[in-house]
Scaffold this motif. Structure first.
Motif, PDB file in Angstrom:
ATOM      1  N   GLY A 209       3.156 -40.867 -15.681  1.00 41.01           N
ATOM      2  CA  GLY A 209       3.516 -40.785 -17.270  1.00 41.01           C
ATOM      3  C   GLY A 209       5.031 -40.191 -17.203  1.00 41.01           C
ATOM      4  O   GLY A 209       5.753 -40.170 -16.469  1.00 41.01           O
ATOM      5  N   GLU A 210       5.300 -40.041 -18.501  1.00 38.50           N
ATOM      6  CA  GLU A 210       6.615 -39.734 -18.930  1.00 38.50           C
ATOM      7  C   GLU A 210       6.799 -38.192 -19.347  1.00 38.50           C
ATOM      8  O   GLU A 210       7.431 -37.975 -20.258  1.00 38.50           O
ATOM      9  CB  GLU A 210       6.865 -40.699 -20.104  1.00 38.50           C
ATOM     10  N   SER A 211       5.814 -37.332 -18.771  1.00 42.43           N
ATOM     11  CA  SER A 211       5.937 -36.055 -19.334  1.00 42.43           C
ATOM     12  C   SER A 211       7.327 -35.326 -19.100  1.00 42.43           C
ATOM     13  O   SER A 211       7.870 -35.837 -17.986  1.00 42.43           O
ATOM     14  CB  SER A 211       4.971 -35.227 -18.815  1.00 42.43           C
ATOM     15  N   ALA A 212       7.692 -34.330 -20.023  1.00 47.73           N
ATOM     16  CA  ALA A 212       8.922 -33.728 -19.601  1.00 47.73           C
ATOM     17  C   ALA A 212       8.994 -33.174 -17.931  1.00 47.73           C
ATOM     18  O   ALA A 212       9.997 -32.738 -17.526  1.00 47.73           O
ATOM     19  CB  ALA A 212       9.288 -32.753 -20.774  1.00 47.73           C
ATOM     20  N   VAL A 213       7.521 -32.481 -17.786  1.00 43.38           N
ATOM     21  CA  VAL A 213       7.244 -31.765 -16.467  1.00 43.38           C
ATOM     22  C   VAL A 213       6.911 -32.739 -15.308  1.00 43.38           C
ATOM     23  O   VAL A 213       6.273 -32.437 -14.559  1.00 43.38           O
ATOM     24  CB  VAL A 213       6.368 -30.735 -16.567  1.00 43.38           C
ATOM     25  N   ALA A 214       7.281 -34.128 -15.570  1.00 43.51           N
ATOM     26  CA  ALA A 214       6.769 -34.905 -14.307  1.00 43.51           C
ATOM     27  C   ALA A 214       7.731 -34.632 -13.223  1.00 43.51           C
ATOM     28  O   ALA A 214       9.011 -34.185 -13.390  1.00 43.51           O
ATOM     29  CB  ALA A 214       7.021 -36.322 -14.854  1.00 43.51           C
ATOM     30  N   ARG A 215       7.149 -34.896 -12.199  1.00 46.62           N
ATOM     31  CA  ARG A 215       7.871 -34.666 -10.847  1.00 46.62           C
ATOM     32  C   ARG A 215       8.786 -35.547 -10.451  1.00 46.62           C
ATOM     33  O   ARG A 215      10.112 -35.244  -9.898  1.00 46.62           O
ATOM     34  CB  ARG A 215       6.817 -34.574  -9.722  1.00 46.62           C
ATOM     35  N   SER A 216       8.960 -36.649 -11.016  1.00 48.29           N
ATOM     36  CA  SER A 216       9.993 -37.704 -10.806  1.00 48.29           C
ATOM     37  C   SER A 216      11.462 -37.532 -11.496  1.00 48.29           C
ATOM     38  O   SER A 216      11.387 -37.397 -12.803  1.00 48.29           O
ATOM     39  CB  SER A 216       9.550 -39.202 -11.354  1.00 48.29           C
ATOM     40  N   PRO A 217      12.390 -37.223 -10.792  1.00 50.50           N
ATOM     41  CA  PRO A 217      13.779 -37.230 -11.491  1.00 50.50           C
ATOM     42  C   PRO A 217      13.946 -38.401 -12.231  1.00 50.50           C
ATOM     43  O   PRO A 217      14.826 -38.126 -13.150  1.00 50.50           O
ATOM     44  CB  PRO A 217      14.789 -37.045 -10.374  1.00 50.50           C
TER      45      PRO A 217
END
Length: 330
Positions: A209-217
């Motif tokens: 997803g596009e959470s602010a705390v997603a692992r993806s930079p």
């Protein structure tokens, strides 16, 4: 040759990431989101499952490991200090991230103050900053302070965040090469949104997803670009966290008494000497519980391999830091 080496390094990262994902997938959390949803109907099943990806705070005490949530109170604004050396573009990126979180429906507000009055401090570093997984564009510590628990309310600890420090880098490592490059405004805004998500209490990372705390930079960069463009911002994981009281206990897991002995003895010393605390802190790999004496010196215990501990709490291990070890030996 350089391209081949870059591909090889990329392949190593992919294999390492796959191994990490596999390890985490085999490490089930020691709490049930359905139980949390039943206790907090206002959260709902969807909200409880959003919290499944959070890394809870840990408190070892009296032959048990307590897993709990911690966040800021929404009754007063959070005093925040912006970096005094930020240029106009950097300040705009940081203020945009702060306003986005204010408008995300959590109930949090920020008040700009001098650094010595701040509970949330944001700093800018010239180079990539050290994180638990290597060099990156940001890191955060968030301290949760606990009070005396009430025996009549075992499902709730008196706990709330009282201090957080966010460090953001002005440069980012070049992918597959040595050296760095300046971060773009979208990257700085996305990194600020990400680290502020941790500073607000959501520890750990989401995988999709596009959470602010997603692992993806890349997810952070895309989010930063959208927020800079004026698009509305919300985060379901943080919304779930702020839908329940700070200090909500997720689980109390019995462990061997000797595994919490250091924490129990330090708590006794803290009471006898009027220390502050305990305070709890948690990261991707390690957690920490500590107390402060009147001079501000800290007596801490570290908990390594947090993910493994969450999967198998019976393997809890507390490692006394030097000052704590000396106090316990006396």
């Amino acid at each position: 040759m350089r391209k081949r080496q870059a591909r090889e390094r990329g392949a190593v990262r992919i294999v390492a990431s796959f191994a990490l994902i596999t390890a985490l997938a085999c490490t089930a959390p020691a709490w049930d989101p359905d139980v949390l949803a039943a206790r907090h109907p206002e959260l709902g099943e969807a909200g409880a499952r959003r919290l499944r990806e959070i890394t809870p705070y840990l408190l070892p005490s009296q032959a048990s490991l307590i897993l709990f949530l911690c966040r800021w109170t929404t009754e007063a604004p959070i005093p925040v200090a912006l970096p005094p050396d930020a240029d106009e573009a950097e300040r705009q990126a940081l203020e945009t991230a702060l306003r986005a979180w204010e408008n995300a429906g959590l109930g949090v507000r920020f008040l700009s103050v001098a650094r010595d009055e701040a509970s949330l401090v944001i700093q800018l570093a010239p180079d990539p900053v050290a994180t638990e997984s290597g060099r990156g564009v940001g890191n955060t510590i968030a301290n949760c302070r606990l009070g005396e628990p009430e025996a009549s309310r075992p499902e709730l600890l008196p706990a709330e965040l009282t201090f957080a420090s966010v460090r953001l880098a002005r440069t980012t490592p070049l992918l597959g090469e040595a050296g760095t490059r300046p971060v773009t405004p979208a990257e700085l805004t996305g990194a600020a949104l990400h680290e502020l998500g941790h500073a607000l209490g959501f520890q750990g990372h989401t995988w999709g997803g596009e959470s602010a705390v997603a692992r993806s930079p890349d997810a952070a960069r895309r989010l930063g670009a959208r927020v800079l463009a004026g698009e509305p911002f919300a985060d379901a994981g943080l919304a779930a966290l702020y839908a329940v009281p700070s200090g909500t206990v997720l689980s109390r897991v019995p462990v061997d008494a000797w595994r919490t002995e250091h924490a129990d003895r330090l708590q006794g010393l803290a009471r006898a000497n009027a220390f502050e605390g305990p305070f709890a802190r948690v990261g991707d790999r390690t957690a920490r519980v500590f107390w402060r004496d009147r001079r501000g010196s800290e007596y801490g215990l570290s908990i390594p391999e947090v993910k493994r501990v969450l999967g198998r709490p019976e393997r809890l291990l507390l490692i006394a830091e030097p000052r704590a070890r000396n106090a316990l030996s006396r």
